[in-house]
Design a protein around this motif. Sequence first.
Motif, PDB file in Angstrom:
ATOM      1  N   LEU A  36       0.803  -1.217   0.000  1.00  0.00           N
ATOM      2  CA  LEU A  36       0.000   0.000   0.000  1.00  0.00           C
ATOM      3  C   LEU A  36       0.841   1.274   0.000  1.00  0.00           C
ATOM      4  O   LEU A  36       0.517   2.232  -0.686  1.00  0.00           O
ATOM      5  CB  LEU A  36      -0.945   0.018   1.211  1.00  0.00           C
ATOM      6  N   ALA A  37       1.912   1.306   0.769  1.00  0.00           N
ATOM      7  CA  ALA A  37       2.708   2.532   0.878  1.00  0.00           C
ATOM      8  C   ALA A  37       3.294   2.957  -0.463  1.00  0.00           C
ATOM      9  O   ALA A  37       3.475   4.147  -0.714  1.00  0.00           O
ATOM     10  CB  ALA A  37       3.814   2.345   1.906  1.00  0.00           C
ATOM     11  N   ILE A  75      -8.320  10.418   1.401  1.00  0.00           N
ATOM     12  CA  ILE A  75      -8.410  11.143   2.664  1.00  0.00           C
ATOM     13  C   ILE A  75      -7.169  12.026   2.801  1.00  0.00           C
ATOM     14  O   ILE A  75      -6.038  11.565   2.614  1.00  0.00           O
ATOM     15  CB  ILE A  75      -8.517  10.166   3.847  1.00  0.00           C
ATOM     16  N   GLN A  76      -7.391  13.296   3.124  1.00  0.00           N
ATOM     17  CA  GLN A  76      -6.296  14.252   3.206  1.00  0.00           C
ATOM     18  C   GLN A  76      -6.162  14.805   4.623  1.00  0.00           C
ATOM     19  O   GLN A  76      -7.116  14.786   5.408  1.00  0.00           O
ATOM     20  CB  GLN A  76      -6.543  15.412   2.229  1.00  0.00           C
ATOM     21  N   GLY A  97      -2.239  12.967   9.669  1.00  0.00           N
ATOM     22  CA  GLY A  97      -1.096  12.275   9.084  1.00  0.00           C
ATOM     23  C   GLY A  97      -1.445  11.480   7.849  1.00  0.00           C
ATOM     24  O   GLY A  97      -2.613  11.201   7.564  1.00  0.00           O
ATOM     25  N   ASP A  98      -0.413  11.108   7.105  1.00  0.00           N
ATOM     26  CA  ASP A  98      -0.574  10.280   5.913  1.00  0.00           C
ATOM     27  C   ASP A  98      -0.658   8.807   6.314  1.00  0.00           C
ATOM     28  O   ASP A  98      -0.492   8.443   7.485  1.00  0.00           O
ATOM     29  CB  ASP A  98       0.606  10.496   4.962  1.00  0.00           C
ATOM     30  N   TYR A  99      -0.880   7.965   5.326  1.00  0.00           N
ATOM     31  CA  TYR A  99      -0.957   6.523   5.567  1.00  0.00           C
ATOM     32  C   TYR A  99       0.357   5.992   6.128  1.00  0.00           C
ATOM     33  O   TYR A  99       1.441   6.376   5.703  1.00  0.00           O
ATOM     34  CB  TYR A  99      -1.300   5.801   4.269  1.00  0.00           C
ATOM     35  N   ARG A 114      -2.823   8.964  11.294  1.00  0.00           N
ATOM     36  CA  ARG A 114      -2.907   9.730  12.528  1.00  0.00           C
ATOM     37  C   ARG A 114      -4.121  10.652  12.493  1.00  0.00           C
ATOM     38  O   ARG A 114      -4.463  11.235  11.456  1.00  0.00           O
ATOM     39  CB  ARG A 114      -1.640  10.560  12.729  1.00  0.00           C
ATOM     40  N   VAL A 115      -4.759  10.813  13.664  1.00  0.00           N
ATOM     41  CA  VAL A 115      -5.936  11.658  13.769  1.00  0.00           C
ATOM     42  C   VAL A 115      -5.960  12.315  15.140  1.00  0.00           C
ATOM     43  O   VAL A 115      -5.539  11.724  16.141  1.00  0.00           O
ATOM     44  CB  VAL A 115      -7.232  10.835  13.544  1.00  0.00           C
TER      45      VAL A 115
END
Length: 530
Positions: A36-37, A75-76, A97-99, A114-115
Amino acid sequence: MRAWVVRAGENGERERAALQDGVLVVGWDRLKMGDLADTSTRDDIRAAVAAAYPDEGPYTVGNWTGQLYRFVHEIQRGDLVVLPLKSLLVAIGRVTGDYEYRADATEGLRHVRRVEWLVTDLDRQSIQSDLLDSMGSLLTVFELSRFGAAERVAALAEGRPDPGRPDADDFAATLTEPTKLYEEVRRRSADEPLTLSIRDFLAVWGVQRRYPAATEQIKSDLAARGLVTVPPFTEGTLDSRIAVLAGGAEPDESGTSAVTRLSGSSDLPEGVQNAAHAASRLPEEEAETQTVAYRVSNLDSANRMPESVRVGDDLGTATTIMVLRGYSQLPVLDEDGRLRGVVSWESIGRARMADTHADLQAATVRGQEADRSDDLLDWVGTIQQSGYVVVRDHDHKVCGLITASDLTIQFGTRVRPFVLVEEIEQRLRRVVDRCIPLDRIRAVVPKGRAAKVHSAANLTFGAYGHLLKDPENWVALGWGIDQQYFLAALEECRNFRNSLMHFSPDPITDDQLLPAQGLLELLRSLDPHT
């Protein structure tokens, strides 16, 4: 800024980690970091999913691909995210945060973002039903894009009330009781009829669905006040709009009724004229004969004008639309919007076999046409056989088109609540039969029926509540949960089950399903091997 829902597992198994660690987390653990990354396109993710889950079919792979692509790429930072909790509360956060792939994390907690959690104990009752319904998808990752969701989620996160959908009818919300509706119709001039959605109209009587008892009460109240709804409020979807007219008002000095005056005026908006014209043609017994049924108009697609071509158009126009939209057929209309036939791939093929230069007229065949007031069940066989039926309004103008796919969605939605309740009953039967002796099961039914009870299968749904109130029976289950909360949930499910037994043409919403879904998930957790 966009708003998303990211669930924390089918049974909330990732909730604690998500809230404690400040992350959004999804499953799919067979996918590793590089899967995925390092992806940049949907095709990259689709290939990774197909490789990690080789036993899954194209539909599942495509569905999972879409969810993972949203989680990784769409998602941004700064977007809002909603996490529905199994406690029936809701958490709202802002993505920071990013994935990331956490290789050392516990299985099930490796794919994260991250949220910053802004609120973790929002009561669902503070969210208006339309937005709450939008959160009811079974997908793990999806966007809340309807009804001004992003702005409304932002307001809730800041502790402000849900402002409601931008296109909400604020005036309709002031009609909180039938008397106010009557007064508003009386206050208005004859050329300014009251119009509102069926959903808002029902809310005046404090109901959400058109059950027979509620419908009869509303019809009786309208008749007593000399009012009529056009089209009848028993037709159409909950979002269809109706006009409320003073059908019983006495004639004016010219000797005509308000309905006749409206229908004959050319200076009024088209919607008002149409409503009045339809009311002027209602039969005398309409108030007695209109019943709640599966009307053709109860399907959304029956109230949505389909794409079409006109008599005289080029056949190439029809084929272009059909290819672009993936349609199998198109209605062919005259200049007044009435059906003159249907063009389909089959009819085009037959016309071209006879003449390679065949035009639209040659490829047009007679179309199946239903009135929006018809009983939908009368048309099921035709739709299954031909694949469609065109819908016309009371003026014989085309207003919709129903396909076999629409039927699948309609009746699939109706079956779901019954399947859910049936599984709840089956699980209750199994655990009661396994843990509670037959003599104590028989003790909760009238003595005259006790001998006929051979297992929990002979109990009514309501009897389970009486059975499990008994401390000895409750202890016998061995469940480490709160008895009072469980019994309250069981009673709420009993009421929901009883409501299913009363016919209504309106679908059960995801919000209305929540109590039963919560009880089923609890029973699955308590007895996961059955």
